[in-house]
Design an enzyme around this catalytic site. Structure first.
Site, short mmCIF file in Angstrom:
data_model
loop_
_atom_site.label_atom_id
_atom_site.label_comp_id
_atom_site.label_asym_id
_atom_site.label_seq_id
_atom_site.Cartn_x
_atom_site.Cartn_y
_atom_site.Cartn_z
N ASN A 56 0.82 -1.20 0.00
CA ASN A 56 0.00 0.00 0.00
C ASN A 56 0.87 1.26 0.00
O ASN A 56 1.46 1.61 1.02
CB ASN A 56 -0.92 -0.02 1.22
CG ASN A 56 -1.98 1.05 1.18
OD1 ASN A 56 -1.69 2.21 0.94
ND2 ASN A 56 -3.23 0.66 1.44
N TYR A 109 -2.54 -21.71 7.21
CA TYR A 109 -1.75 -20.75 8.00
C TYR A 109 -0.91 -21.49 9.04
O TYR A 109 0.31 -21.23 9.17
CB TYR A 109 -2.67 -19.74 8.69
CG TYR A 109 -1.93 -18.78 9.59
CD1 TYR A 109 -1.21 -17.72 9.04
CD2 TYR A 109 -1.93 -18.94 10.97
CE1 TYR A 109 -0.51 -16.84 9.85
CE2 TYR A 109 -1.23 -18.07 11.78
CZ TYR A 109 -0.52 -17.02 11.23
OH TYR A 109 0.18 -16.16 12.04
N LYS A 120 3.31 -21.62 9.26
CA LYS A 120 4.08 -21.17 10.43
C LYS A 120 4.88 -22.31 11.05
O LYS A 120 5.97 -22.08 11.61
CB LYS A 120 3.14 -20.53 11.45
CG LYS A 120 2.54 -19.21 10.98
CD LYS A 120 3.63 -18.22 10.57
CE LYS A 120 3.09 -16.92 10.05
NZ LYS A 120 4.15 -15.96 9.66
#
Length: 265
Positions: free
Chosen positions: A38, A154, A158
């Site tokens: 962004n 996820y 990890k």
């Protein structure tokens, strides 16, 4: 504050734990390379961090794409910047049962959570090994310590990050470069919105979420002390201890109960 002639490269640096880590490095006199997709948020953070008197390089890169990851480090090299510290913070998840979730979204998550970390760390090491110094902080999670029904990809990414971090730490033990894994628990960031996870039982009481500033400080201190890993927060330490005592199937069952949708009560 003494300004150090060293750069910290931080991915995911505009929000959450990455943002709090960036502040800590700036407060302690490190120049910053901050990375985010962004552009507007990057510019806002540049303006905010100017008050610390350090140099700030903002790089708008999409770390879901490997070409952007490679170009990130190539552009730093062209600018004569060799970061002393690498913080691999950027990461996302996708909530839901695996048979129902979007495979393309999950492949993107693997690219971000694993592939971008591998690429950046490889390039960092090739840069720093000849210099004989450097520090790496990898964002794992207490999710790395247990199977994660409703959040399986996820948790799997990890688990990879933690295992791989421990392996390369051993490989690098005589090089002057340290590797630290930070294992937060559920933390009050925008992560859950991006993962479409707000209906999870885990978030019924948001007061139980960790403070990202405290998590970042735990990670920063562990990194500076050269520790192999740190579990942030007493509650999360207890959670991991319980997972270590349980069988994998027991840990998965308990995690499923914690993470399933509220409407499944």
């Amino acid at each position: 504050m003494e300004i150090k002639n060293q750069y910290a490269l931080i991915t995911g640096a505009t929000n959450g734990i990455g943002y709090e880590l960036a502040k800590l490095f700036a407060e302690n006199g490190y120049h910053l390379v901050i990375v985010s997709r962004n552009q507007e948020q990057l510019l806002n953070r540049v303006n905010e961090f100017k008050k610390y008197g350090v140099k700030i390089v903002a790089m708008s890169k999409n770390l879901f794409k490997k070409d952007d990851v490679f170009s990130l480090y190539a552009e730093l090299k062209l600018s004569g910047i060799s970061p002393e510290i690498l913080v691999n913070d950027a990461g996302q998840g996708a909530y839901g049962k695996f048979q129902d979730t979007d495979i393309y979204r999950e492949l993107d998550i693997v690219n971000l959570n694993i592939n971008s970390v591998l690429i950046l760390t490889k390039l960092f090491l090739k840069d720093r090994l000849e210099k004989g110094s450097g520090k790496i902080l990898n964002l794992a999670s207490i999710a790395s310590k247990a199977p994660g029904p409703w959040h399986s990809v996820y948790h799997g990414t990890k688990a990879f990050i933690l295992s791989w971090s421990e392996a390369i730490r051993e490989e690098l033990k005589d090089t002057g470069i340290t590797v630290t894994a930070l294992l937060p628990g559920p933390t009050d960031t925008d992560f859950f919105n991006k993962a479409n996870m707000n209906r999870s039982k885990l978030l019924e009481d948001r007061d139980n979420l960790s403070n990202p500033e405290e998590v970042a400080r735990d990670g920063y201190e562990a990194l500076m002390n050269g520790e192999d890993k740190v579990i942030s927060g007493l509650k999360n330490k207890l959670t991991v201890a319980m997972s270590n005592l349980a069988t994998d199937s027991m840990a998965a069952y308990r995690m499923a109960e914690m993470q399933e949708p509220v409407e499944n009560k």
